[in-house]
Design an enzyme around this catalytic site. Structure first.
Site, PDB file in Angstrom:
ATOM      1  N   ARG A  46       0.834  -1.203   0.000  1.00 33.45           N
ATOM      2  CA  ARG A  46       0.000   0.000   0.000  1.00 33.45           C
ATOM      3  C   ARG A  46       0.871   1.256   0.000  1.00 33.45           C
ATOM      4  O   ARG A  46       0.471   2.313  -0.497  1.00 33.45           O
ATOM      5  CB  ARG A  46      -0.945   0.008   1.215  1.00 33.45           C
ATOM      6  N   TYR A  91     -12.999  18.172 -17.648  1.00 37.17           N
ATOM      7  CA  TYR A  91     -13.481  16.780 -17.729  1.00 37.17           C
ATOM      8  C   TYR A  91     -14.539  16.512 -16.648  1.00 37.17           C
ATOM      9  O   TYR A  91     -14.346  16.848 -15.473  1.00 37.17           O
ATOM     10  CB  TYR A  91     -12.279  15.843 -17.557  1.00 37.17           C
ATOM     11  N   ASP A 144      -3.710  18.513 -16.244  1.00 39.20           N
ATOM     12  CA  ASP A 144      -4.194  17.205 -16.675  1.00 39.20           C
ATOM     13  C   ASP A 144      -3.725  17.002 -18.112  1.00 39.20           C
ATOM     14  O   ASP A 144      -4.228  17.629 -19.040  1.00 39.20           O
ATOM     15  CB  ASP A 144      -5.723  17.171 -16.589  1.00 39.20           C
ATOM     16  N   LYS A 195      -5.419   6.143 -20.263  1.00 37.65           N
ATOM     17  CA  LYS A 195      -5.487   6.635 -21.638  1.00 37.65           C
ATOM     18  C   LYS A 195      -4.139   6.381 -22.326  1.00 37.65           C
ATOM     19  O   LYS A 195      -3.723   5.247 -22.412  1.00 37.65           O
ATOM     20  CB  LYS A 195      -5.897   8.115 -21.630  1.00 37.65           C
TER      21      LYS A 195
END
Ligand code: PLP
Length: 381
Positions: free
Chosen positions: A44, A98, A170, A195
């Site tokens: 983690r 977005y 972004d 993406k």
């Protein structure tokens, strides 16, 4: 099992939740040495596969502060906002942002006392006017969805620096092959690695990298404390995708330009939105700012018959552009913004943004371009 004599060429998938320590002294070294003295403890917090992904992205972005890999792009935004803001702070964004980012900021983070406001991108450069006393962060995208409005990155970075406000970019639509926002003066770069970075539509992932090592460290702490860490297999898939990023982005861009030029000439199409076309309002800016002469694989069209019915006919006829509301995979796809990313808006709100019923977004893949054109030809007939 002693693995020291084995030297794999490719980093193996460390599919383990925890790592062993030989002694209490080693455990102590892990906790007290910067970067854990190169040791790993618990997945983690850190594991070799996500470290490799972050290191590769940081190298491509020129990010000296490192960063973090997360289980989805949006978890990366969460890490970035929580690493820089607290209750009472304000985030400034373009209205074209977005939809998933808007939901995270305005529904979830707003409940925790972090407020966000939106101004049209064209006005955002006047940060001094739109900032509030508590503004900590500006978030912007290089190319907007779906109409591909082009950001003037250096201009926005300068405006943020003058105000002493951090800038988060972004870069999901462009990748480091087209933009290196830290070179503009941005502080953080964020990718939906789902993406172009991973690029094969087989993993959801996020990466955030920072210029400042203190910020990079905060990103990792937040990701550890919230359990945002990307899993080993998914990190490995993203690294594997990244190995071909350079090749893919060239082919995506070449194909998209060919598709855009074809569509401009099609009587079934009223308007094509692609920054690589001289007719695009952001073309000059894109030409000056985007790297390697590439304009990316994303474009949108407004059909001449500006109706949802015309879009539906295209969707049912096309074989190479399936309706799959994501983007940036090696295989082409299409998306219908009015019913996906912008479905929460009213018809009038969509109209104001230029997203009329006949607007269709194409994610152009790396197939043989002639095959894509032939498919578009038959689907638009
Ligand atoms: C997809 C996307 C995101 C969100 O990423 P996920 O991996 O879906 O969480 C953020 N920004 C942009 C521009 C995107 O296209």
């Amino acid at each position: 099992m002693d693995l020291t004599p084995i030297h794999p060429k490719v980093t193996p998938i460390y599919q383990t939740s925890v790592f062993k320590f030989a002694s209490l002294a080693e455990l102590e070294t892990y906790y007290t040495t910067p970067d854990h003295g190169g040791m790993y403890g618990y997945s983690r917090s850190e594991h070799p596969n996500s470290d490799e992904l972050v290191a590769e992205v940081a190298k491509l972005e020129g990010a000296t502060g490192g960063g973090v890999a997360t289980g989805a792009g949006l978890a990366g935004l969460l890490a970035a906002v929580l690493a820089t803001c607290q209750a009472g702070d304000h985030v400034l964004c373009p209205a074209e942002l977005y939809g998933g980012s808007v939901v995270l900021l305005s529904q979830e983070l707003a409940r925790l006392g972090i407020e966000t406001s939106y101004v049209p991108l064209a006005e955002l450069y006047d940060v001094a006017r739109h900032r509030r006393p508590n503004t900590k962060l500006v978030l912007a995208e290089v190319l907007s969805n779906p109409l591909l409005v082009v950001l003037d990155g250096p201009r926005l970075a300068q405006a943020c620096q003058r105000e002493g406000i951090l800038l988060l970019i972004d870069s999901s639509f462009t990748s480091p092959m087209l933009t290196r926002p830290l070179d503009w003066g941005a502080d953080l770069v964020w990718h939906s690695a789902t993406k172009y970075l991973a690029g094969h539509s087989d993993v959801t992932a996020g990466v955030v990298v920072a210029r400042d090592p203190a910020l990079g460290k905060r990103l990792r702490q937040v990701a550890t404390n919230l359990g945002l860490m990307l899993a080993p297999l998914d990190s490995w898939l993203a690294v594997r995708g990244l190995r071909t990023l350079r090749l893919r982005m060239r082919q995506h861009s070449e194909n998209a330009l060919a598709v855009a030029q074809f569509l401009v000439a099609s009587p079934a199409v009223a308007q094509v939105f692609y920054p690589g076309l001289p007719s695009h309002p952001g073309h000059e800016l894109a030409a000056a700012q985007l790297l390697n002469g590439l304009y990316g694989g994303m474009l949108s069209v407004r059909l001449a018959d500006d109706t949802a019915a015309a879009v539906d006919t295209f969707i049912q006829k096309t074989r190479l552009f399936p309706l799959a509301p994501s983007l940036a995979g090696v295989q082409s796809s299409c998306s219908y913004p009015a019913a996906t990313s912008h479905r929460g808006l009213t018809l009038a709100q969509r109209q104001a943004l230029g997203i009329t019923p006949g607007v269709l977004r194409l994610s152009v893949g790396i197939e043989e371009p002639a095959e894509l054109l032939a498919d578009l030809q038959q689907a638009l007939q």
